[in-house]
Motif scaffolding. Structure first.
Motif, PDB file in Angstrom:
ATOM      1  N   ARG A   1     -20.058 -43.522 -15.464  1.00 42.72           N
ATOM      2  CA  ARG A   1     -19.098 -43.562 -15.848  1.00 42.72           C
ATOM      3  C   ARG A   1     -18.329 -43.115 -17.226  1.00 42.72           C
ATOM      4  N   GLU A   2     -18.277 -42.315 -17.278  1.00 43.70           N
ATOM      5  CA  GLU A   2     -18.299 -41.468 -18.053  1.00 43.70           C
ATOM      6  C   GLU A   2     -17.267 -40.659 -18.178  1.00 43.70           C
ATOM      7  N   LEU A   3     -16.901 -40.067 -16.730  1.00 42.05           N
ATOM      8  CA  LEU A   3     -16.222 -39.231 -16.292  1.00 42.05           C
ATOM      9  C   LEU A   3     -15.601 -39.653 -15.299  1.00 42.05           C
ATOM     10  N   GLY A   4     -16.087 -40.801 -14.601  1.00 41.21           N
ATOM     11  CA  GLY A   4     -15.001 -41.013 -13.583  1.00 41.21           C
ATOM     12  C   GLY A   4     -15.791 -39.513 -12.296  1.00 41.21           C
ATOM     13  N   TYR A   5     -15.126 -40.027 -10.616  1.00 42.27           N
ATOM     14  CA  TYR A   5     -15.849 -39.341 -10.140  1.00 42.27           C
ATOM     15  C   TYR A   5     -15.808 -38.342  -9.917  1.00 42.27           C
ATOM     16  N   PRO A   6     -14.418 -37.507 -10.740  1.00 44.81           N
ATOM     17  CA  PRO A   6     -14.140 -36.286 -10.056  1.00 44.81           C
ATOM     18  C   PRO A   6     -14.738 -34.905 -11.449  1.00 44.81           C
ATOM     19  N   GLY A   7     -14.891 -35.453 -12.602  1.00 41.19           N
ATOM     20  CA  GLY A   7     -15.768 -35.105 -13.963  1.00 41.19           C
ATOM     21  C   GLY A   7     -16.654 -34.946 -13.357  1.00 41.19           C
ATOM     22  N   ALA A   8     -17.603 -36.429 -12.596  1.00 47.10           N
ATOM     23  CA  ALA A   8     -19.283 -35.847 -12.188  1.00 47.10           C
ATOM     24  C   ALA A   8     -19.322 -34.997 -11.782  1.00 47.10           C
ATOM     25  N   ALA A   9     -18.743 -35.188 -10.392  1.00 49.52           N
ATOM     26  CA  ALA A   9     -18.342 -33.842  -9.501  1.00 49.52           C
ATOM     27  C   ALA A   9     -18.464 -32.415  -9.763  1.00 49.52           C
ATOM     28  N   ALA A  10     -17.466 -32.465 -11.065  1.00 51.90           N
ATOM     29  CA  ALA A  10     -17.597 -31.148 -11.499  1.00 51.90           C
ATOM     30  C   ALA A  10     -19.135 -30.318 -11.834  1.00 51.90           C
ATOM     31  N   ILE A  11     -19.571 -31.784 -12.404  1.00 55.71           N
ATOM     32  CA  ILE A  11     -20.433 -30.943 -12.936  1.00 55.71           C
ATOM     33  C   ILE A  11     -21.640 -30.857 -12.050  1.00 55.71           C
ATOM     34  N   LEU A  12     -21.706 -31.697 -10.990  1.00 51.27           N
ATOM     35  CA  LEU A  12     -22.719 -31.863  -9.951  1.00 51.27           C
ATOM     36  C   LEU A  12     -22.567 -29.669  -9.339  1.00 51.27           C
ATOM     37  N   SER A  13     -21.271 -29.962  -8.897  1.00 48.74           N
ATOM     38  CA  SER A  13     -21.015 -28.248  -8.567  1.00 48.74           C
ATOM     39  C   SER A  13     -21.386 -27.333  -9.146  1.00 48.74           C
ATOM     40  N   GLU A  14     -22.098 -27.678 -10.834  1.00 44.91           N
ATOM     41  CA  GLU A  14     -21.630 -26.501 -11.381  1.00 44.91           C
ATOM     42  C   GLU A  14     -23.669 -26.234 -11.409  1.00 44.91           C
ATOM     43  N   ARG A  15     -24.331 -27.227 -10.664  1.00 41.62           N
ATOM     44  CA  ARG A  15     -25.403 -26.441  -9.921  1.00 41.62           C
ATOM     45  C   ARG A  15     -26.023 -26.040  -8.694  1.00 41.62           C
ATOM     46  N   MET A  16     -24.841 -26.741  -8.045  1.00 44.29           N
ATOM     47  CA  MET A  16     -25.202 -25.986  -6.260  1.00 44.29           C
ATOM     48  C   MET A  16     -24.166 -24.856  -6.018  1.00 44.29           C
ATOM     49  N   PRO A  17     -25.106 -24.059  -4.685  1.00 45.25           N
ATOM     50  CA  PRO A  17     -24.900 -23.216  -5.356  1.00 45.25           C
ATOM     51  C   PRO A  17     -23.505 -23.418  -3.532  1.00 45.25           C
ATOM     52  N   ARG A  18     -22.832 -22.192  -4.046  1.00 48.24           N
ATOM     53  CA  ARG A  18     -21.530 -21.778  -3.534  1.00 48.24           C
ATOM     54  C   ARG A  18     -21.552 -20.712  -2.236  1.00 48.24           C
ATOM     55  N   SER A  19     -22.515 -20.256  -1.758  1.00 49.33           N
ATOM     56  CA  SER A  19     -22.892 -18.420  -0.663  1.00 49.33           C
ATOM     57  C   SER A  19     -23.296 -19.078  -0.154  1.00 49.33           C
ATOM     58  N   VAL A  20     -22.836 -19.191   1.301  1.00 49.38           N
ATOM     59  CA  VAL A  20     -23.286 -19.405   2.056  1.00 49.38           C
ATOM     60  C   VAL A  20     -25.545 -18.720   2.818  1.00 49.38           C
ATOM     61  N   ARG A  21     -25.849 -18.286   1.953  1.00 49.73           N
ATOM     62  CA  ARG A  21     -27.449 -17.252   2.159  1.00 49.73           C
ATOM     63  C   ARG A  21     -27.762 -18.820   0.971  1.00 49.73           C
ATOM     64  N   ALA A  22     -26.898 -18.561  -0.217  1.00 50.36           N
ATOM     65  CA  ALA A  22     -27.924 -19.776  -1.485  1.00 50.36           C
ATOM     66  C   ALA A  22     -28.142 -21.073  -0.600  1.00 50.36           C
ATOM     67  N   ARG A  23     -27.109 -21.787  -0.386  1.00 48.51           N
ATOM     68  CA  ARG A  23     -26.992 -22.816   0.786  1.00 48.51           C
ATOM     69  C   ARG A  23     -28.357 -22.688   1.856  1.00 48.51           C
ATOM     70  N   SER A  24     -27.885 -21.941   2.212  1.00 50.18           N
ATOM     71  CA  SER A  24     -29.767 -22.310   3.432  1.00 50.18           C
ATOM     72  C   SER A  24     -30.674 -22.466   2.342  1.00 50.18           C
ATOM     73  N   GLY A  25     -30.749 -21.539   2.106  1.00 48.28           N
ATOM     74  CA  GLY A  25     -32.593 -21.113   1.239  1.00 48.28           C
ATOM     75  C   GLY A  25     -32.859 -22.342   0.930  1.00 48.28           C
ATOM     76  N   GLU A  26     -31.878 -22.794  -0.483  1.00 51.59           N
ATOM     77  CA  GLU A  26     -32.250 -24.047  -0.939  1.00 51.59           C
ATOM     78  C   GLU A  26     -32.402 -25.277  -0.474  1.00 51.59           C
ATOM     79  N   LEU A  27     -31.484 -25.505   1.026  1.00 48.02           N
ATOM     80  CA  LEU A  27     -31.496 -26.339   1.416  1.00 48.02           C
ATOM     81  C   LEU A  27     -32.654 -26.614   2.333  1.00 48.02           C
ATOM     82  N   GLY A  28     -33.067 -25.396   2.636  1.00 55.76           N
ATOM     83  CA  GLY A  28     -34.598 -25.202   3.724  1.00 55.76           C
ATOM     84  C   GLY A  28     -35.853 -25.836   2.411  1.00 55.76           C
ATOM     85  N   GLU A  29     -35.664 -25.500   1.510  1.00 53.09           N
ATOM     86  CA  GLU A  29     -36.822 -25.851  -0.178  1.00 53.09           C
ATOM     87  C   GLU A  29     -36.766 -27.046   0.243  1.00 53.09           C
TER      88      GLU A  29
END
Length: 257
Positions: A55-83
Motif C-alpha cells: 500500500r505504501e510503496l507499491g509492488y516493486p518497493g514491497a518486493a525490494a524490502i522482501l528481497s533484502e530478507r531472502m537469500p540469493r545463494s543456492v546453498r542458503a536457499r536450499s537450507g532455508e527452504l528445508g527449514e
C-alpha cells in the motif's frame, strides 16, 4: 493445508520411532503453488507488514524490502527452504507448534542462524512443556555424511534444545504479552532448571533431496536412542534445485499472484 494436497505419505513405526516418506503426487505441486508461495513469504516477514508495504510503496518497493530478507545463494536457499518445509510439516501433522518464524530475525541475508533449526512446543493437560528439537537438511543428493551431521546436532546438550535456541524463542514470545508471555516464562524456567526428562523432548530429522530416502537415514533412525520419541521424515523432490529456484522466484514476484 500444504502437504495434504501435495504429497503422498508412507509411514513406518516401531517402538516410538517413525519414518515418513513423502513424495509429490501427480498435480500436487500445481495445487499448492500459491499457498506455498505465501508460506515462504510468511517465514521471512509478517504478511500484514508486506501488505502494508504494498500500500505504501507499491509492488516493486514491497518486493525490494522482501528481497533484502531472502537469500540469493543456492546453498542458503536450499537450507532455508528445508527449514520452512520442516516447520510447515510439524504444524500440519504433529501436535507441536513452532511459534517463532526465526528466519525473520537473521542479521544477514546469507547468514545462517545458529542453534537448532526449529523448536516445537506443546503443553500437556498438566501444563508441562514438551519440546520438539529439529534439524533439517536439503541436498540435491542426500548422503550419509549429511545425516550424521544432523544427528550430531540433535544429540548435543544431552538431546535437549540448546539454551540459546530456547531463550531466543522465549524472548520473542514474551515480547507479545498475554498467553505467549506465559509460555515464554515457562521456557525460561526450563532453561534454568534443565529438568525436562528425555520423554518430554522429541527429536525430528527432516530431509529434502532429489534422491530416494537413503539407507543412511533408515540406519540413523534405527540407531537412535530409545529414551525419547523420534521422527525422521524425507521429502523427495526429483528436480530439487529447479524447485528451490522456482519457489524463491515466485515468492519475490509480488503482484503476480
Amino acid at each position: 493445508m500444504l502437504y495434504q494436497p501435495w504429497c503422498d505419505k508412507e509411514v513406518e513405526e516401531d517402538a516410538g520411532k517413525q519414518l515418513w516418506r513423502l513424495a509429490e503426487r501427480e498435480g500436487g505441486r500445481a495445487a499448492i503453488e500459491a499457498i506455498l508461495t505465501t508460506r515462504i513469504r510468511s517465514h521471512y516477514d509478517n504478511l500484514v507488514q508486506i501488505a502494508d508495504d504494498v500500500r505504501e510503496l507499491g509492488y516493486p518497493g514491497a518486493a525490494a524490502i522482501l528481497s533484502e530478507r531472502m537469500p540469493r545463494s543456492v546453498r542458503a536457499r536450499s537450507g532455508e527452504l528445508g527449514e520452512i518445509l520442516a516447520t510447515e510439516l510439524v504444524e500440519e501433522h504433529l501436535d507441536f507448534k513452532v511459534p517463532v518464524r526465526r528466519l525473520r530475525y537473521k542479521d544477514g541475508r546469507e547468514m545462517a542462524l545458529r542453534g537448532d533449526d526449529f523448536v516445537g512446543l506443546r503443553l500437556d493437560d498438566q501444563a508441562n512443556l514438551h519440546f520438539l528439537k529439529g534439524e533439517s537438511k536439503s541436498r540435491a543428493n542426500l548422503a550419509k555424511a549429511t545425516i550424521s551431521e544432523a544427528r550430531e546436532a540433535l544429540s548435543r546438550d544431552d538431546g535437549r534444545p540448546t539454551a540459546t535456541s530456547l531463550l531466543f524463542v522465549a524472548d520473542r514470545l514474551m515480547e507479545g504479552g498475554g498467553e505467549r508471555w506465559d509460555v515464554g516464562r515457562k521456557i525460561r524456567n526450563e532453561v534454568a532448571s534443565r529438568a525436562a526428562p528425555p520423554a518430554r523432548t522429541s527429536h525430528m530429522l527432516f530431509t529434502m533431496s532429489g534422491n530416494a530416502t537413503p539407507q543412511a537415514q533408515l540406519d540413523d533412525l534405527a540407531a537412535a536412542g530409545g529414551n525419547r520419541p523420534h521422527l525422521s521424515a524425507h521429502l523427495r523432490i526429483e528436480d530439487h534445485q529447479a524447485f528451490i529456484r522456482a519457489c524463491y522466484e515466485r515468492a519475490l514476484a509480488l503482484g503476480n499472484d
